[in-house]
Design a protein around this motif. Structure first.
Motif, PDB file in Angstrom:
ATOM      1  N   PHE A 449     -19.255 -53.889 -25.979  1.00  0.00           N
ATOM      2  CA  PHE A 449     -19.326 -54.671 -27.213  1.00  0.00           C
ATOM      3  C   PHE A 449     -17.976 -54.691 -27.907  1.00  0.00           C
ATOM      4  CE2 PHE A 449     -19.963 -55.240 -31.741  1.00  0.00           C
ATOM      5  CZ  PHE A 449     -20.769 -56.366 -31.777  1.00  0.00           C
ATOM      6  N   ILE A 450     -17.306 -53.555 -27.978  1.00  0.00           N
ATOM      7  CA  ILE A 450     -15.988 -53.495 -28.607  1.00  0.00           C
ATOM      8  C   ILE A 450     -15.011 -54.400 -27.877  1.00  0.00           C
ATOM      9  CG2 ILE A 450     -14.015 -51.985 -29.044  1.00  0.00           C
ATOM     10  CD1 ILE A 450     -16.024 -49.726 -29.561  1.00  0.00           C
ATOM     11  N   ALA A 451     -15.055 -54.379 -26.551  1.00  0.00           N
ATOM     12  CA  ALA A 451     -14.145 -55.227 -25.772  1.00  0.00           C
ATOM     13  C   ALA A 451     -14.383 -56.702 -26.073  1.00  0.00           C
ATOM     14  CB  ALA A 451     -14.328 -54.953 -24.279  1.00  0.00           C
ATOM     15  N   LEU A 452     -15.640 -57.124 -26.202  1.00  0.00           N
ATOM     16  CA  LEU A 452     -15.935 -58.517 -26.519  1.00  0.00           C
ATOM     17  C   LEU A 452     -15.466 -58.847 -27.928  1.00  0.00           C
ATOM     18  CD1 LEU A 452     -17.251 -61.195 -25.683  1.00  0.00           C
ATOM     19  CD2 LEU A 452     -19.405 -60.322 -26.621  1.00  0.00           C
ATOM     20  N   ALA A 453     -15.655 -57.928 -28.857  1.00  0.00           N
ATOM     21  CA  ALA A 453     -15.204 -58.162 -30.233  1.00  0.00           C
ATOM     22  C   ALA A 453     -13.703 -58.362 -30.287  1.00  0.00           C
ATOM     23  CB  ALA A 453     -15.630 -56.983 -31.117  1.00  0.00           C
ATOM     24  N   GLU A 454     -12.969 -57.576 -29.542  1.00  0.00           N
ATOM     25  CA  GLU A 454     -11.505 -57.720 -29.532  1.00  0.00           C
ATOM     26  C   GLU A 454     -11.088 -59.017 -28.849  1.00  0.00           C
ATOM     27  OE1 GLU A 454      -9.957 -53.134 -29.753  1.00  0.00           O
ATOM     28  OE2 GLU A 454     -10.182 -54.035 -27.758  1.00  0.00           O
ATOM     29  N   LYS A 455     -11.800 -59.400 -27.816  1.00  0.00           N
ATOM     30  CA  LYS A 455     -11.475 -60.642 -27.111  1.00  0.00           C
ATOM     31  C   LYS A 455     -11.681 -61.853 -28.007  1.00  0.00           C
ATOM     32  CE  LYS A 455     -13.013 -63.482 -23.191  1.00  0.00           C
ATOM     33  NZ  LYS A 455     -13.968 -63.557 -22.038  1.00  0.00           N
ATOM     34  N   LEU A 456     -12.818 -61.912 -28.694  1.00  0.00           N
ATOM     35  CA  LEU A 456     -13.124 -63.092 -29.510  1.00  0.00           C
ATOM     36  C   LEU A 456     -12.323 -63.130 -30.802  1.00  0.00           C
ATOM     37  CD1 LEU A 456     -17.002 -63.405 -29.092  1.00  0.00           C
ATOM     38  CD2 LEU A 456     -15.196 -64.623 -27.870  1.00  0.00           C
ATOM     39  N   SER A 457     -11.998 -61.969 -31.359  1.00  0.00           N
ATOM     40  CA  SER A 457     -11.254 -61.935 -32.618  1.00  0.00           C
ATOM     41  C   SER A 457      -9.756 -62.005 -32.420  1.00  0.00           C
ATOM     42  CB  SER A 457     -11.595 -60.658 -33.390  1.00  0.00           C
ATOM     43  OG  SER A 457     -11.086 -59.517 -32.713  1.00  0.00           O
ATOM     44  N   GLY A 458      -9.304 -61.635 -31.209  1.00  0.00           N
ATOM     45  CA  GLY A 458      -7.863 -61.568 -30.980  1.00  0.00           C
ATOM     46  C   GLY A 458      -7.221 -60.403 -31.702  1.00  0.00           C
ATOM     47  N   LYS A 459      -8.033 -59.408 -32.141  1.00  0.00           N
ATOM     48  CA  LYS A 459      -7.525 -58.266 -32.881  1.00  0.00           C
ATOM     49  C   LYS A 459      -7.818 -56.972 -32.135  1.00  0.00           C
ATOM     50  CE  LYS A 459      -8.108 -60.335 -37.484  1.00  0.00           C
ATOM     51  NZ  LYS A 459      -8.676 -60.147 -38.835  1.00  0.00           N
ATOM     52  N   GLN A 460      -6.938 -56.006 -32.342  1.00  0.00           N
ATOM     53  CA  GLN A 460      -7.159 -54.677 -31.818  1.00  0.00           C
ATOM     54  C   GLN A 460      -8.020 -53.936 -32.840  1.00  0.00           C
ATOM     55  OE1 GLN A 460      -6.407 -51.322 -32.239  1.00  0.00           O
ATOM     56  NE2 GLN A 460      -6.966 -50.813 -30.144  1.00  0.00           N
ATOM     57  N   LEU A 461      -9.238 -53.535 -32.436  1.00  0.00           N
ATOM     58  CA  LEU A 461     -10.227 -53.051 -33.390  1.00  0.00           C
ATOM     59  C   LEU A 461     -10.570 -51.569 -33.218  1.00  0.00           C
ATOM     60  CD1 LEU A 461     -12.643 -56.127 -33.226  1.00  0.00           C
ATOM     61  CD2 LEU A 461     -11.007 -55.593 -35.044  1.00  0.00           C
ATOM     62  N   ASP A 462      -9.760 -50.838 -32.463  1.00  0.00           N
ATOM     63  CA  ASP A 462     -10.061 -49.426 -32.244  1.00  0.00           C
ATOM     64  C   ASP A 462     -10.202 -48.675 -33.559  1.00  0.00           C
ATOM     65  OD1 ASP A 462     -10.061 -49.765 -29.567  1.00  0.00           O
ATOM     66  OD2 ASP A 462      -8.158 -48.780 -29.176  1.00  0.00           O
ATOM     67  N   GLU A 463      -9.315 -48.995 -34.525  1.00  0.00           N
ATOM     68  CA  GLU A 463      -9.305 -48.235 -35.762  1.00  0.00           C
ATOM     69  C   GLU A 463     -10.605 -48.400 -36.538  1.00  0.00           C
ATOM     70  OE1 GLU A 463      -5.786 -47.048 -38.881  1.00  0.00           O
ATOM     71  OE2 GLU A 463      -5.720 -48.990 -37.881  1.00  0.00           O
ATOM     72  N   VAL A 464     -11.099 -49.625 -36.656  1.00  0.00           N
ATOM     73  CA  VAL A 464     -12.315 -49.828 -37.423  1.00  0.00           C
ATOM     74  C   VAL A 464     -13.510 -49.160 -36.754  1.00  0.00           C
ATOM     75  CG1 VAL A 464     -12.880 -52.083 -36.394  1.00  0.00           C
ATOM     76  CG2 VAL A 464     -13.708 -51.514 -38.661  1.00  0.00           C
ATOM     77  N   PHE A 465     -13.602 -49.263 -35.442  1.00  0.00           N
ATOM     78  CA  PHE A 465     -14.726 -48.632 -34.750  1.00  0.00           C
ATOM     79  C   PHE A 465     -14.593 -47.109 -34.745  1.00  0.00           C
ATOM     80  CE2 PHE A 465     -15.113 -52.931 -32.782  1.00  0.00           C
ATOM     81  CZ  PHE A 465     -16.427 -53.174 -33.148  1.00  0.00           C
ATOM     82  N   ASP A 466     -13.376 -46.610 -34.544  1.00  0.00           N
ATOM     83  CA  ASP A 466     -13.188 -45.163 -34.553  1.00  0.00           C
ATOM     84  C   ASP A 466     -13.597 -44.569 -35.891  1.00  0.00           C
ATOM     85  OD1 ASP A 466     -12.278 -45.120 -31.966  1.00  0.00           O
ATOM     86  OD2 ASP A 466     -10.150 -44.977 -32.486  1.00  0.00           O
ATOM     87  N   THR A 467     -13.222 -45.234 -36.988  1.00  0.00           N
ATOM     88  CA  THR A 467     -13.517 -44.697 -38.313  1.00  0.00           C
ATOM     89  C   THR A 467     -15.013 -44.655 -38.597  1.00  0.00           C
ATOM     90  OG1 THR A 467     -11.401 -45.385 -39.239  1.00  0.00           O
ATOM     91  CG2 THR A 467     -13.211 -45.076 -40.785  1.00  0.00           C
TER      92      THR A 467
END
Length: 508
Positions: A449-467
């Motif tokens: 799910f995280i990988a799809l979110a990053e693909k569609l948003s064009g953003k690196q989202l590790d920080e939001v999910f990690d937090t």
């Protein structure tokens, strides 16, 4: 799980004899086949929380469950026929089941049955003939037992009620009424046929295919589920219920049922459950088309939770003790998409079920004008002290003991809201619909799910999910909802988002 056969090793040998090269140079092709012995199907699929759940060596396509149940004695008997395909050459395989087994047949031949002494829910089936890889398997299991007297690890998931019994629970319930490969990644279609005394009904998933009588005093109820369905989402409710049959505005059959012992909560329960088609219509606008063939709900006693059984959630009467409760109806029907249609790949991925179902309640609140997601989020966030254990549970991997901790639901919903405010509404809802459409009838993991979110948003989202999913402690308090929306363009600003949600008194 697949067990691949060893490769065939091909060698070329050259032999020279007298009589001329053309005549005597012979190329001999020999084949040594490293043909291993048939394997025993693995007793589990390796789930990190429940290693013994599911079984290796085969994939189930259909369960035909045909039973007789007597509420007065709690005696359950009958036959389950399992249609499956082997994924390896099998000398034996396992079924997950806790009741007493009378006999097993594999492809019409009697099979030997053994119990794994280390795990009483593991039934080892040894067929008379080895099952070849890729072959269809028809497994017929006859059994009889008293489910309420059967405990696994000290727990009895089968529940007796004032008027009957319930086979409703999570993460395990199948072991108490039908043999299976009990893991959400091995879905199947179902026919559930249960004969009960005339004064009670038997309710299950999908469409009522009809009732029939074969002897005086007994009625057989036949239910059919035609979409892939996980074992724990397959339920049975037997008891004295008032049952309503109707058709939704979209043309689907709807079955709602109310146990006759609900008392003063009956009207509030009806005022909630009868609005299920309205709730589903709202959720379709967010998530895409409803993924199943029927709708409805069952209200009973003796649960202390609600569960999103596919097509027909079951609710404890306590949810309606203070009046109507649309929040729980929204929650359990949001699971028809998140958890039922797209199931978790491992039980550690429970956030994919509960975080999104809880967030759907936020969205319903906005829809009916009872507070925006920002307003609800701030209230919850501020109401939980930083030293509360709530902030020590990680929704992204809570551990088996904390799978249904309130943090999985509410901090899980906060994670969803953090994602929404980070990527914006357009990408957020595209992400939800894409995830559900691409994986319909299947399963997924948090990482996927995280990988799809990053693909569609064009953003690196590790920080939001990690937090929000993987870091203990209460994230920093942030600005108001209006300030958050103004800060969406700044990817780092998610740490300053505060969220809220009013918890249900009881839910699962």
């Amino acid at each position: 799980m697949s067990n691949e056969l060893p490769f065939v090793n091909m060698r070329i040998r050259t032999r020279v004899c007298s009589g001329g090269v053309a005549a005597c140079l012979v190329t001999v092709l020999t084949a040594t086949t490293a043909s291993a012995a048939p394997v025993r199907g693995a007793p589990g699929v390796g789930d990190p929380y429940y290693p013994g759940d599911g079984n290796g060596g085969y994939d189930v396509t259909h369960y035909d469950i045909r039973l007789t149940y007597q509420p007065e004695t709690d005696r359950l008997s009958g036959t389950t026929t399992i249609l499956a395909t082997s994924t390896a050459e099998l000398s034996s395989f396992n079924l997950d089941f806790a009741l007493d087994v009378e006999s097993v047949r594999v492809n019409n031949r009697p099979a030997r049955v053994e119990r794994d002494p280390a795990d009483p829910t593991e039934v080892v089936v040894v067929p008379e003939e080895v099952v070849g890889k890729g072959e269809p398997m028809t497994v017929v299991v006859r059994y009889a037992d008293t489910p309420s007297e059967v405990a696994v690890d000290g727990v009895t998931a089968w529940k007796l009620t004032e008027t009957g019994a319930l086979a409703v629970d999570e993460p395990h319930i199948a072991e108490w009424w039908f043999p299976s490969s009990d893991h959400p990644t091995d879905k199947a279609t179902y026919d559930v046929s249960v004969e009960v005394p005339d004064d009670v009904v038997a309710l299950s998933n999908g469409v009522l295919a009809g009732t029939s009588k074969q002897r005086v005093g007994w009625t057989r109820w036949n239910w059919r589920s035609v979409e892939p369905q996980a074992t724990y989402l397959t339920f049975l409710a037997v008891g004295d219920y008032d049952v309503r049959y109707s058709t939704t505005p979209s043309g689907l059959p709807s079955v709602t049922a109310y146990e006759t012992t609900l008392g003063d909560s009956r009207a509030a329960a009806e005022a909630s459950i009868e609005r299920t088609p309205e709730v589903v219509e709202f959720l379709e606008g967010l998530f895409g088309p409803y993924p199943f063939e029927a709708q409805g709900g069952v209200v009973s006693t003796g649960l202390d939770f609600a569960l999103e059984n596919q097509t027909r959630p079951v609710y404890d009467a306590g949810f309606f003790s203070r009046g109507s409760n649309l929040s729980v109806v929204v929650h359990e029907n949001a699971h028809q998409w998140f958890g039922d249609s797209v199931s978790l790949g491992r039980w550690s991925d429970i956030w994919l079920n509960e975080g999104f179902a809880s967030y759907a309640e936020f969205l319903w609140s906005e829809h009916v004008g009872e507070g925006t997601a920002d307003e609800l989020a701030r209230y919850l966030y501020e109401s939980i002290p930083a030293d509360d254990e709530f902030w020590q549970v990680l929704p992204g991997d809570p551990g088996a003991d904390n799978q249904f901790h309130s943090a999985v639901y509410d901090r899980g919903a906060l994670a969803v809201h953090a994602l929404r405010t980070t990527v914006g509404d357009e990408v957020f809802f595209e992400l939800l619909r894409t995830w559900l459409d691409e994986r319909r009838g299947g399963h997924g993991t948090v990482e996927e799910f995280i990988a799809l979110a990053e693909k569609l948003s064009g953003k690196q989202l590790d920080e939001v999910f990690d937090t929000w999913l993987f870091t203990k402690g209460k994230p920093k308090v942030g600005p108001s909802g209006a300030e958050v929306r103004a800060a969406v363009a700044e990817p780092e600003s998610y740490r300053e988002i505060a969220f809220t949600h009013e918890q249900l008194a009881k839910r699962q």
